[in-house]
Scaffold this motif. Structure first.
Motif, PDB file in Angstrom:
ATOM      1  N   VAL A  68      -5.806 -15.053 -11.799  1.00 25.22           N
ATOM      2  CA  VAL A  68      -5.123 -13.837 -11.347  1.00 25.22           C
ATOM      3  C   VAL A  68      -5.362 -13.697  -9.850  1.00 25.22           C
ATOM      4  O   VAL A  68      -6.500 -13.656  -9.390  1.00 25.22           O
ATOM      5  N   LEU A  69      -4.270 -13.676  -9.091  1.00 29.92           N
ATOM      6  CA  LEU A  69      -4.318 -13.573  -7.626  1.00 29.92           C
ATOM      7  C   LEU A  69      -3.761 -12.214  -7.209  1.00 29.92           C
ATOM      8  O   LEU A  69      -2.572 -11.942  -7.414  1.00 29.92           O
ATOM      9  N   ASP A  70      -4.624 -11.362  -6.675  1.00 35.07           N
ATOM     10  CA  ASP A  70      -4.209 -10.040  -6.207  1.00 35.07           C
ATOM     11  C   ASP A  70      -3.379  -9.315  -7.264  1.00 35.07           C
ATOM     12  O   ASP A  70      -2.323  -8.751  -6.991  1.00 35.07           O
ATOM     13  N   GLY A  71      -3.871  -9.360  -8.506  1.00 36.74           N
ATOM     14  CA  GLY A  71      -3.223  -8.645  -9.604  1.00 36.74           C
ATOM     15  C   GLY A  71      -2.107  -9.381 -10.301  1.00 36.74           C
ATOM     16  O   GLY A  71      -1.551  -8.885 -11.287  1.00 36.74           O
ATOM     17  N   VAL A  72      -1.747 -10.585  -9.829  1.00 37.50           N
ATOM     18  CA  VAL A  72      -0.647 -11.355 -10.430  1.00 37.50           C
ATOM     19  C   VAL A  72      -1.234 -12.562 -11.171  1.00 37.50           C
ATOM     20  O   VAL A  72      -1.984 -13.354 -10.591  1.00 37.50           O
ATOM     21  N   ASP A  73      -0.895 -12.707 -12.459  1.00 32.60           N
ATOM     22  CA  ASP A  73      -1.378 -13.844 -13.245  1.00 32.60           C
ATOM     23  C   ASP A  73      -0.526 -15.070 -12.907  1.00 32.60           C
ATOM     24  O   ASP A  73       0.527 -15.293 -13.499  1.00 32.60           O
ATOM     25  N   ASN A  87       4.131 -17.338  -0.455  1.00 30.13           N
ATOM     26  CA  ASN A  87       4.596 -16.822   0.837  1.00 30.13           C
ATOM     27  C   ASN A  87       4.132 -15.389   1.081  1.00 30.13           C
ATOM     28  O   ASN A  87       3.838 -15.013   2.212  1.00 30.13           O
ATOM     29  N   ARG A  88       4.033 -14.594   0.018  1.00 31.56           N
ATOM     30  CA  ARG A  88       3.675 -13.182   0.172  1.00 31.56           C
ATOM     31  C   ARG A  88       2.173 -12.936   0.116  1.00 31.56           C
ATOM     32  O   ARG A  88       1.664 -12.046   0.784  1.00 31.56           O
ATOM     33  N   GLU A 164       1.268 -10.546   6.301  1.00 34.80           N
ATOM     34  CA  GLU A 164       0.144  -9.691   5.901  1.00 34.80           C
ATOM     35  C   GLU A 164      -0.372 -10.083   4.518  1.00 34.80           C
ATOM     36  O   GLU A 164      -0.354  -9.287   3.575  1.00 34.80           O
ATOM     37  N   PRO A 165      -0.847 -11.319   4.387  1.00 39.80           N
ATOM     38  CA  PRO A 165      -1.251 -11.824   3.069  1.00 39.80           C
ATOM     39  C   PRO A 165      -2.505 -11.127   2.542  1.00 39.80           C
ATOM     40  O   PRO A 165      -3.298 -10.576   3.309  1.00 39.80           O
ATOM     41  N   ALA A 166      -2.677 -11.191   1.224  1.00 41.95           N
ATOM     42  CA  ALA A 166      -3.885 -10.658   0.602  1.00 41.95           C
ATOM     43  C   ALA A 166      -5.079 -11.574   0.866  1.00 41.95           C
ATOM     44  O   ALA A 166      -6.224 -11.128   0.880  1.00 41.95           O
ATOM     45  N   LEU A 167      -4.787 -12.874   1.082  1.00 42.26           N
ATOM     46  CA  LEU A 167      -5.831 -13.888   1.197  1.00 42.26           C
ATOM     47  C   LEU A 167      -5.512 -14.861   2.318  1.00 42.26           C
ATOM     48  O   LEU A 167      -4.379 -15.338   2.425  1.00 42.26           O
ATOM     49  N   MET A 197      -9.807  -8.524   6.289  1.00 38.47           N
ATOM     50  CA  MET A 197      -9.141  -9.672   5.687  1.00 38.47           C
ATOM     51  C   MET A 197     -10.077 -10.401   4.717  1.00 38.47           C
ATOM     52  O   MET A 197     -11.259 -10.576   5.001  1.00 38.47           O
ATOM     53  N   THR A 198      -9.538 -10.800   3.580  1.00 40.99           N
ATOM     54  CA  THR A 198     -10.253 -11.643   2.617  1.00 40.99           C
ATOM     55  C   THR A 198     -10.030 -13.102   3.013  1.00 40.99           C
ATOM     56  O   THR A 198      -8.876 -13.532   3.155  1.00 40.99           O
TER      57      THR A 198
END
Length: 234
Positions: A68-73, A87-88, A164-167, A197-198
């Motif tokens: 799970v990456l930033d809430g997305v499986d 990309n996001r 503005e990526p999560a990672l 930033m992570t």
């Protein structure tokens, strides 16, 4: 503790499945990285670092396990959705820079925004701001062959931040640089980390890893150790 950005459970990666030369590279990786963490993953050649990096970066899918990456499986996402997730959600920084030749620094930074269908004026404004952030404003019109290795890497970092990526996922980001230039690049990472930033840093360098908050050691496809880093001393 902040929300996890990365949640991996039981990640296994096999190649040549069902054939006599079937090969298992990762043997049940469990990995959690929380928002705002600066984590290093270290290991020798053949430890499985590249395979794990490709799965973290959604460049490859695990054979078994959940991610799970930033809430997305992402382990259940369809292939058509993976490029959009990459990309996001993820900004990549590679040892080889991966800049587009015969294209200005400005346009290189704009590229992820172009894929994200951001209007031209906004793209230009965002790219300009990011180049300024990494100290490359004066080189905005220069092409990669007119830049030093360190300058290329700073442009690559700016490009990685475009959406503005999560990672931020950095794979041996100083591997092609001298020590002084490496220091500049690491200082940029520390600045980004201070801004929230992570960052996951894949490296063979214990010295660089020591600057991170947490160090995971990978050996023969398993995480065999975890410890705190010393952090960056001014």
């Amino acid at each position: 503790m902040q929300q996890p950005i990365i949640e991996m459970h039981g990640i296994v990666k096999r190649y040549y499945i069902g054939k006599p030369n079937e090969l298992e590279i990762l043997h049940g990786i469990d990995l959690t990285v929380h928002q705002g963490e600066f984590v290093a993953i270290v290991g020798e050649s053949g430890s499985g670092k590249s395979t794990l990096m490709n799965i973290i970066g959604v460049l490859d899918k695990p054979t078994e396990g959940s991610y799970v990456l930033d809430g997305v499986d992402v382990s259940k996402a369809k292939d058509s959705a993976l490029s959009d997730i990459r990309n996001r959600k993820i900004g990549f920084v590679f040892q080889t820079f991966n800049l587009i030749g015969r294209t200005s620094a400005q346009k290189n930074v704009e590229l992820p925004l172009l894929y994200a269908r951001v209007p031209a004026r906004q793209r230009a404004k965002r790219a300009k701001e990011l180049l300024e952030q990494v100290g490359m404003s004066e080189r905005a019109t220069h092409e990669p062959n007119e830049l030093s290795g360190g300058q290329k890497q700073r442009v690559a970092i700016a490009r990685a931040l475009a959406n503005e990526p999560a990672l931020l996922l950095a794979d041996e980001p100083t591997g092609a640089l001298d020590s002084a230039t490496s220091r500049t690049v690491m200082d940029i990472f520390h600045d980004l980390h201070r801004q929230g930033m992570t960052i996951v840093l894949i490296t063979h360098s214990q010295q660089l890893a020591e600057e991170c908050q947490r160090i995971l050691t990978l050996q023969d496809g398993r995480i065999i150790g975890e410890r705190k880093g010393a952090g960056r001393h001014a």
